[in-house]
Design an enzyme around this catalytic site. Structure first.
Site, short mmCIF file in Angstrom:
data_model
loop_
_atom_site.label_atom_id
_atom_site.label_comp_id
_atom_site.label_asym_id
_atom_site.label_seq_id
_atom_site.Cartn_x
_atom_site.Cartn_y
_atom_site.Cartn_z
N GLU A 67 47.34 39.57 45.30
CA GLU A 67 48.50 40.46 45.26
C GLU A 67 49.05 40.74 46.66
O GLU A 67 48.27 40.89 47.61
CB GLU A 67 48.11 41.78 44.59
CG GLU A 67 47.69 41.61 43.15
CD GLU A 67 47.40 42.94 42.44
OE1 GLU A 67 47.65 44.01 43.04
OE2 GLU A 67 46.92 42.87 41.30
N GLU B 263 56.07 40.75 38.73
CA GLU B 263 55.70 41.68 37.65
C GLU B 263 56.60 42.91 37.65
O GLU B 263 56.82 43.54 38.69
CB GLU B 263 54.22 42.12 37.83
CG GLU B 263 53.80 43.13 36.77
CD GLU B 263 52.30 43.38 36.68
OE1 GLU B 263 51.53 42.71 37.41
OE2 GLU B 263 51.91 44.25 35.87
N ASP C 154 42.31 40.16 36.72
CA ASP C 154 41.45 41.31 36.98
C ASP C 154 41.80 42.44 36.00
O ASP C 154 41.13 43.48 35.96
CB ASP C 154 41.52 41.77 38.44
CG ASP C 154 42.89 42.27 38.86
OD1 ASP C 154 43.84 42.15 38.07
OD2 ASP C 154 43.01 42.78 40.00
O1 KIV Z 1 45.17 40.76 36.01
C1 KIV Z 1 46.19 40.43 35.41
O2 KIV Z 1 46.19 40.17 34.20
C2 KIV Z 1 47.42 40.38 36.18
C3 KIV Z 1 48.68 40.47 35.41
C4 KIV Z 1 48.96 41.85 35.02
C5 KIV Z 1 49.82 39.94 36.19
O3 KIV Z 1 47.37 40.30 37.35
#
Ligand code: KIV
Length: 309
Positions: free
Chosen positions: A117, A184, A47
């Site tokens: 998440e 992360e 995202d």
């Molecule tokens: O959306 C994304 O690229 C992510 C990364 C920052 C882990 O979730």
């Protein structure tokens, strides 16, 4: 060289052999194609597209309909890489049903897994999705969808208590059936602790070397991110943005200087045809010059040229 499709079993085998998985983000067909040609193992359709592709200030502004376009493009390019579709903000938080339906949309388009998440608080959603037969990757640490709760882009897991919280969250995700978790922005020691506390696969972005594979945002390593965010953990391998700008400038110079197109960029026809068309051009030119001096009278134009007036 064609590679065998990567599955969760392949990823587990990488871990068993101590082989690191190479994980990058991609949002479009060409980038996913180049990543595969380079031998990348895993692709996240993140995202982060909100920021990298749409120029938005955070990840919160991208929705399912836009993510579907990115996911479709990457899945069309991917032949062997393990593709993870990132569930955007509010696509899974409201209910188990929303989570399953939206995750199912990504899987139907060709994703091998989805990512969401959060830890213990999203465990019921993770359970609902895994019960529906969907591979789920969790995401802990700096979770951009809850940036305001975290107080901005801050390194996570810096204290014993917060490291313990991450371990508990990873355990909750494992318990809910997640096959992997992404960590992360945290100290390498914290990431190592989490990895040693669970049996599921653990990937990292800004989480040091003691994980099963490394994720990067492709724009960060390519050097074509437009914006001010430059995480300290990023290593830049190219200046693709500068190269794109150089090409556009060279093209603009050529067009303005009438150096493009040259004869080699024009469609060739036999000489006699060219002469015939040139004759016609002359007729049109004469008729149009004459028309400047009097009221146009379409009856004086040859029928085939009326449309050219
Ligand atoms: O959306 C994304 O690229 C992510 C990364 C920052 C882990 O979730």
């Amino acid at each position: 060289m064609s590679r065998k499709k990567i599955t969760t079993a392949t990823l587990a085998a990488f871990r068993a052999r101590g082989e690191k998985a190479v994980f990058v983000t991609a949002y479009d067909y060409p980038t996913a194609t180049f990543a595969e040609r380079a031998g990348v193992d895993m692709i996240l359709v993140g995202d982060s597209a909100a920021m990298t592709m749409m120029g938005l200030p955070s990840t919160l502004g991208v929705g399912m309909d836009e993510m579907v376009v990115f996911v479709r493009s990457v899945c069309r390019a991917s032949t062997y890489a393990f593709v993870v579709g990132d569930l955007p903000f509010l696509s899974y938080q409201p209910s188990d049903e929303a989570a399953v339906l939206n995750a199912g949309r990504f899987i139907a388009l060709g994703c091998d897994a989805v990512k969401c998440e959060g830890g213990a608080r999203v465990a019921p959603r993770v359970r609902a999705m895994t019960d529906a037969g969907i591979n789920v990757m969790g995401h802990l640490g700096l979770t951009p969808q809850s940036l305001s709760q975290l107080g901005g882009y801050r390194v996570q897991g810096k204290s014993r208590d917060s490291a313990q919280q991450l371990v508990d969250d990873a355990a909750a995700l494992e318990e809910a059936g997640a096959f992997a978790v992404l960590l992360e922005a945290m100290p390498a020691e914290t990431a190592a602790l989490v990895r040693e506390s669970v049996d599921i696969l653990v990937y990292g972005i800004g989480a040091g070397p003691h994980v099963d594979g490394q994720l990067v945002i492709s724009h960060d390593i390519l050097g074509n991110f437009v914006g001010d965010i430059r995480p300290s953990f990023v290593k830049r391998y190219g200046r693709v943005g500068d190269e794109i700008e150089r090409v556009f400038r060279a093209y603009a110079d050529d067009v303005r200087g009438e150096n493009f197109p040259g004869p080699e960029h024009c469609y060739a026809i036999p000489r006699e045809r060219e002469d015939e068309i040139r004759e016609l051009r002359e007729i049109v030119h004469d008729l149009r010059s004459a028309a400047i001096h009097r009221e146009p009278d379409s009856s004086s134009f040859p029928a085939e040229l009326v449309s050219a007036r």
